[in-house]
Scaffold this motif. Structure first.
Motif, PDB file in Angstrom:
ATOM      1  N   LYS A 297      41.618  34.102  45.187  1.00  0.00           N
ATOM      2  CA  LYS A 297      40.632  35.173  45.279  1.00  0.00           C
ATOM      3  C   LYS A 297      40.916  36.325  44.317  1.00  0.00           C
ATOM      4  O   LYS A 297      39.996  36.959  43.803  1.00  0.00           O
ATOM      5  N   ASN A 298      42.179  36.597  44.073  1.00  0.00           N
ATOM      6  CA  ASN A 298      42.548  37.773  43.286  1.00  0.00           C
ATOM      7  C   ASN A 298      43.110  37.389  41.920  1.00  0.00           C
ATOM      8  O   ASN A 298      44.008  38.050  41.400  1.00  0.00           O
ATOM      9  N   TRP A 299      42.556  36.345  41.325  1.00  0.00           N
ATOM     10  CA  TRP A 299      43.126  35.882  40.054  1.00  0.00           C
ATOM     11  C   TRP A 299      42.940  36.900  38.941  1.00  0.00           C
ATOM     12  O   TRP A 299      43.775  36.999  38.036  1.00  0.00           O
ATOM     13  N   LYS A 300      41.872  37.688  38.992  1.00  0.00           N
ATOM     14  CA  LYS A 300      41.636  38.679  37.937  1.00  0.00           C
ATOM     15  C   LYS A 300      42.674  39.791  37.953  1.00  0.00           C
ATOM     16  O   LYS A 300      42.984  40.373  36.907  1.00  0.00           O
ATOM     17  N   ASP A 301      43.217  40.088  39.113  1.00  0.00           N
ATOM     18  CA  ASP A 301      44.222  41.155  39.212  1.00  0.00           C
ATOM     19  C   ASP A 301      45.527  40.768  38.525  1.00  0.00           C
ATOM     20  O   ASP A 301      46.293  41.641  38.109  1.00  0.00           O
ATOM     21  N   ALA A 302      45.788  39.466  38.426  1.00  0.00           N
ATOM     22  CA  ALA A 302      47.059  39.014  37.854  1.00  0.00           C
ATOM     23  C   ALA A 302      46.899  38.360  36.491  1.00  0.00           C
ATOM     24  O   ALA A 302      47.876  37.884  35.918  1.00  0.00           O
ATOM     25  N   GLN A 303      45.691  38.314  35.951  1.00  0.00           N
ATOM     26  CA  GLN A 303      45.481  37.608  34.695  1.00  0.00           C
ATOM     27  C   GLN A 303      46.204  38.289  33.535  1.00  0.00           C
ATOM     28  O   GLN A 303      46.405  39.504  33.522  1.00  0.00           O
ATOM     29  N   ASP A 304      46.586  37.483  32.548  1.00  0.00           N
ATOM     30  CA  ASP A 304      47.243  38.018  31.361  1.00  0.00           C
ATOM     31  C   ASP A 304      46.301  37.877  30.163  1.00  0.00           C
ATOM     32  O   ASP A 304      45.140  37.486  30.302  1.00  0.00           O
ATOM     33  N   GLU A 305      46.822  38.173  28.965  1.00  0.00           N
ATOM     34  CA  GLU A 305      45.967  38.205  27.784  1.00  0.00           C
ATOM     35  C   GLU A 305      45.472  36.822  27.367  1.00  0.00           C
ATOM     36  O   GLU A 305      44.507  36.696  26.616  1.00  0.00           O
ATOM     37  N   ARG A 306      46.098  35.730  27.860  1.00  0.00           N
ATOM     38  CA  ARG A 306      45.688  34.388  27.479  1.00  0.00           C
ATOM     39  C   ARG A 306      44.613  33.806  28.388  1.00  0.00           C
ATOM     40  O   ARG A 306      44.023  32.768  28.083  1.00  0.00           O
ATOM     41  N   CYS A 307      44.367  34.413  29.518  1.00  0.00           N
ATOM     42  CA  CYS A 307      43.517  33.806  30.543  1.00  0.00           C
ATOM     43  C   CYS A 307      42.095  33.553  30.060  1.00  0.00           C
ATOM     44  O   CYS A 307      41.511  32.502  30.342  1.00  0.00           O
TER      45      CYS A 307
END
Length: 737
Positions: A297-307
C-alpha cells in the motif's frame, strides 16, 4: 574570633571532601570486584522461570515486559537450541511404525468440543487434511499410527497474515497424544514477519515434532529429521495437476532469451540487497531482468530514484511468455529464502538459476537437484552470465528434461507434495529398505515404487528395465478369473491352448467360489493348475503363487488361440510397462452431458484394453491393492464392476502411456453357449454403471488419466500373400472376429 570561625569552617569542608573521596573509591572498588567476578564466573541471563513453567514445554516463551526485544531474541534462540539435537533415533519412536505406515489426523470434533476450532483452517490446509483422510496412509486408530498430523492450521505463521492462527500453544496443549511433539509432523509455508522474517519464529514451541517447512536454511534444518518443503500457491491443484510445458526436446536448444526474471524489487529490508542488484544483468536482448517497486500500500513512500524507470520497463514483458521463451530463469531469494518462481520455472522447463545462499531446496534429502538447477552465489552476481554460458548443450538438454520429471512426479499437485513428505519419513525407518537415488530421480519416481514390492520380490519394476539394461522374464503366469462352481467346456479349451504355449510357467484359477479359503492343485484338460480361493473375489490380488513378472489375466470364457497368446506375450516383452491385450474400449467427452462417456464401439481409437484377456506386469497388482486411494477401491467393490477400467486408469496414470491392442479380434468370448450365462456386456444397466465408474475415477484422480491410441500390432507377414510356412504365427490370420 572571626578568623577562628573561618578556620573551623575550612577544616570541616576539608574533612567532608576527604570522606566523599573515600566513599567514591570504595564504590569503584566494589564495582570493579563485581565486574571481575562476572567476567571470571559463568554468564547467566535473567531468570524468567515462572513464565516458562506456565507453558510446560508447549508454546513460545512469553516476552517479559522488563527486557527489550534484543534480550528476548537471544533468550528465544537459546531456548530453541535445546531442540537442535533432535534426530530420528532420539526424537522419533520408530516402534510405532510398520510397513503399512499409518498416519493419524486429529479429529476436528475433539478440538471443536473445547471451543478452539472455529473457522481456524485455511482452504489450503483443509485441502491437505482432506488428501490425507482419503489416502492409503490414513488410520482413525491412533494406536496404529506412525505419524500424527494436527488439525490446527500451521501453514501461515506470519502474524500480519489474515490466515494467522492465534493461541496455538493452548490448542497444542489440548491434544491428547501430543507427547511433546514426538512422532508429529508440522507443516509450514511461511514463518516470521516484517521486518526480520526470523526463520525459526513459528510463534509456538514445536517440541520433538518434525518440521515440514518451506524456505528452510541448511544451517537451521535438523539433518535427517526436518523436511525441506516446497513453497506453492494457494491455488495449487489438489489432484491431477498440469503437465510440464516442455513437450519434447526440439531444436533450437536455446530459446529466445538466455536468462530472464520478472518480479518484485524490495527497496529496503531483508532480501533487498539481492533483488536490488540483479538489474545489472539486464541487457534488453538475450537477458531480460525486470523488477517493480509497485507492491504494498505504501510503496510510493519508500520508492527510490530507479522505481519509475523500473516500473515502466516491467510493464513491457509478459511473465508467462518469459517463462516459456527463456532457457534459464533467475530465482533470487525474496523476503524468505524460498520463492514461488522456483516451481514456476520447473513447470515451464526453464532451468532455475538460484540466487539464494544457504537455501535447503525442497525434498533435498532424496532429490538430486544438481541434475535440474544451476547454483550461483548472491555475493558474486556478475559471475552468473559466465556460469550459464559454460553449460554445454548436452547438459542443457539433461537439465531441462529433469525439470519436467521432478515437476510431474513430485510437485504438480498438493497430493504428491504431501505423499513425498510421508515417503521420506518412511525411507528413514529401520524396518524398510531405502530406495536408491535412481528410483527417486527418474520417471515415474519413488511415489509409485513401493517398498512392499522392491524389498520382497526382487523383481524389476515395469518401467525400470531400460535404466538397468535388462529385459523382462521369458515366462508368464496365466491367472483365470472364474465365477463358476464347475469347470465348463470353454475353460477346458482355454487351458489346452495355454498349455501349448512355450512361454507358460503356471496356470492359476482365481476362483470366486468359496472353499474354506483353501487352495490346491487340480487337473483340468490333462494340465495341473492351481486353484486359489477365499480372496473375496478380487481380480487383481497380489497372489503369492505368481512367480513371474508377466501376468496373463483371463476370464474363464475367453476364446484365444495359442498363437495369439504367444504373439501378445512377445509384444508385452517390448512394452512391459503397459497393458497389452485383445478387446479394446474407448472413452470420449460429451459436452452436452458435461461428462465422460464409455464406448464399446469398434473404432480405430481406443484407450482401454479389457483385462479379461490381457498381459500386464504383476507389480500393478501391488499398486492396485496397496497404492490406490481406498475411495477408488470402494467404488469398485460397491459396483461389483469396473475393475478393468480402474486398472487401465492406474497404468496410464503411472506411465502416461496408453495400452496396446494386438490382433484384429473384435470379440474374445463366445456368449450364451454350452450352458454359459449370457454376458452382461449388452445389459444397459451394466453399461451405465461403467460410465458412472469412469466419471467417479476421474473425480478421484483429479483428471482423466486414460490416453487415446490408434496403434494395433500384428505379426510380421500378417495376411501377406506368401507361403504359410514362412509365417511364425500361422493361425492368427484365420481369426474372423
Amino acid at each position: 574570633m572571626q578568623a577562628y570561625k573561618r578556620f573551623i569552617l575550612l577544616w570541616f569542608l576539608f574533612l567532608l571532601t576527604i570522606c566523599l573521596y573515600f566513599f567514591q573509591l570504595t564504590g569503584k572498588s566494589k564495582k570493579f570486584k563485581s565486574k571481575e567476578s562476572k567476567n571470571n564466573g559463568p554468564k547467566k541471563l535473567p531468570s524468567f522461570i515462572d513464565d516458562w513453567e506456565q507453558i510446560n514445554e508447549i508454546g513460545r516463551p512469553p516476552t517479559p515486559k522488563s527486557y527489550d526485544l534484543r534480550l528476548h531474541n537471544s533468550l528465544y534462540v537459546s531456548y530453541k537450541k535445546t531442540n537442535k539435537n533432535c534426530r530420528m533415533e532420539t526424537c522419533f519412536d520408530a516402534s510405532r511404525c510398520d510397513k503399512n505406515f499409518h498416519v493419524f489426523v486429529y479429529p476436528l470434533s475433539e478440538l471443536d468440543s473445547n471451543g478452539l476450532m472455529t473457522s481456524s483452517r485455511s482452504i489450503l490446509y483443509q485441502k491437505m487434511l482432506d488428501i490425507i483422510l482419503e489416502s492409503r496412509y490414513y488410520t482413525d486408530d491412533y494406536t496404529k499410527a506412525c505419524v500424527f498430523v494436527v488439525a490446527i492450521d500451521t501453514l501461515d505463521r506470519d502474524p500480519l497474515s489474515p490466515d494467522y492462527i492465534r493461541n496455538i500453544p493452548v490448542k497444542m496443549q489440548r491434544l491428547k497424544h501430543w507427547n511433546g511433539g514426538r512422532n508429529h509432523i508440522i507443516f509450514n509455508l511461511y514463518s516470521g514477519s516484517w521486518p526480520d522474517y526470523y526463520e525459526d519464529d513459528l510463534g509456538f514451541y514445536t517440541g520433538d515434532a518434525i518440521l515440514a517447512k518451506a524456505s528452510m536454511s541448511v544451517t537451521n534444518m535438523r539433518p535427517g529429521f526436518d523436511i525441506s518443503f516446497p513453497l506453492f500457491h494457494k491455488k495449487h491443484p489438489e489432484r491431477g495437476g498440469e503437465s510440464g510445458f516442455v513437450r519434447s526436446n526440439t531444436f533450437p536448444i536455446t530459446k529466445k532469451y538466455k536468462l530472464a526474471f520478472k518480479g518484485k524489487r524490495y527497496v529496503l529490508g531483508i532480501g533487498s540487497e539481492t533483488r536490488n542488484s540483479i538489474f545489472h544483468l539486464h541487457n534488453g536482448k538475450d537477458t531480460i531482468i525486470v523488477t517493480t517497486c509497485k507492491h504494498g500500500k505504501n510503496w510510493k513512500d519508500a520508492q527510490d530514484e530507479r522505481c519509475i524507470v523500473d516500473n515502466s520497463l516491467y510493464e513491457k514483458y509478459d511473465y508467462s511468455e518469459l517463462l516459456k521463451n527463456s532457457t534459464f530463469c533467475l530465482v533470487p531469494r525474496g523476503r524468505r529464502l524460498g520463492s514461488y518462481r522456483f516451481l514456476e520455472a520447473l513447470q515451464a522447463g526453464c532451468i532455475p538459476v538460484l540466487l539464494s545462499n544457504n537455501w535447503a531446496l525442497p525434498f533435498n534429502e532424496v532429490i538430486d537437484w544438481n541434475k535440474a538447477v544451476i547454483w550461483a552465489d548472491e555475493r558474486l552476481l556478475f559471475q552468473v552470465p559466465e556460469i550459464i554460458n559454460s553449460v554445454s548443450e548436452t547438459k542443457l538438454f539433461a537439465l531441462r528434461q529433469q525439470t519436467q520429471i521432478l515437476w510431474e512426479q513430485y510437485f504438480n499437485t498438493i497430493e504428491k507434495i504431501v505423499f513425498v513428505t510421508f515417503e521420506i519419513i518412511k525411507e528413514r525407518l529401520p524396518m524398510l529398505q531405502s530406495r536408491n537415488g535412481i528410483i527417486w530421480n527418474t520417471s515415474p519416481g519413488a511415489l509409485v515404487s513401493q517398498h512392499s514390492f522392491t524389498g520382497n520380490l526382487h523383481f524389476n519394476l515395469p518401467f525400470n528395465y531400460h535404466l538397468l539394461g535388462k529385459k523382462p522374464g521369458t515366462n508368464f503366469t496365466a491367472v483365470i478369473f472364474s465365477q463358476q462352481s464347475t469347470f465348463h467346456t470353454l475353460l477346458n479349451r482355454l487351458v489346452r491352448n495355454l498349455s501349448a504355449s512355450k512361454y507358460l510357467s503356471q496356470i492359476v484359477v482365481n476362483s470366486c467360489v468359496e472353499s474354506g479359503g483353501k487352495s490346491g492343485y487340480q487337473t483340468i484338460a490333462g494340465t495341473q493348475i492351481l486353484i486359489s480361493s477365499g480372496n473375496g473375489c478380487r481380480r487383481f490380488e497380489s497372489l503369492p503363487f505368481i512367480k513371474t513378472e508377466a501376468v496373463l489375466s483371463l476370464d474363464d470364457d475367453v476364446v484365444l488361440s495359442t498363437d495369439e497368446i504367444d504373439f501378445a506375450f512377445n509384444v508385452w516383452q517390448s512394452f512391459p510397462e503397459r497393458i497389452v491385450g485383445f478387446p479394446a474400449r474407448s472413452h470420449y467427452w460429451d459436452s452436452n452431458k458435461d461428462s465422460w462417456l464409455y464406448s464399446s464401439k469398434w473404432t480405430n481409437d481406443y484407450s482401454i484394453v479389457l483385462t479379461g484377456a490381457a498381459f500386464y506386469h504383476q507389480y500393478y497388482n501391488t499398486l492396485y491393492t496397496t497404492w490406490l486411494s481406498p475411495l477408488l477401491i470402494k467404488t469398485v467393490e460397491q459396483s461389483h464392476n469396473c475393475e478393468d477400467i480402474l486398472m487401465n486408469c492406474l497404468v496410464s496414470h503411472v506411465t502416461r502411456h496408453p495400452p496396446i491392442k494386438v490382433s484384429q479380434r473384435k470379440h474374445y468370448k463366445e456368449q450364451g453357449i454350452n450352458g454359459m450365462p449370457k454376458s452382461p456386456w449388452n445389459d444397459p444397466d451394466h453399461f451405465m454403471q461403467r460410465q458412472t465408474c469412469l466419471n467417479t475415477f476421474v473425480a478421484l484422480f483429479g483428471y482423466m488419466p486414460l490416453l487415446q491410441s490408434s496403434v494395433r500390432l500384428d505379426p510380421i507377414l500378417f495376411k501377406d500373400p506368401v507361403s504359410n510356412f514362412r509365417k511364425k504365427y500361422k493361425q492368427i490370420e484365420l481369426i474372423s472376429n
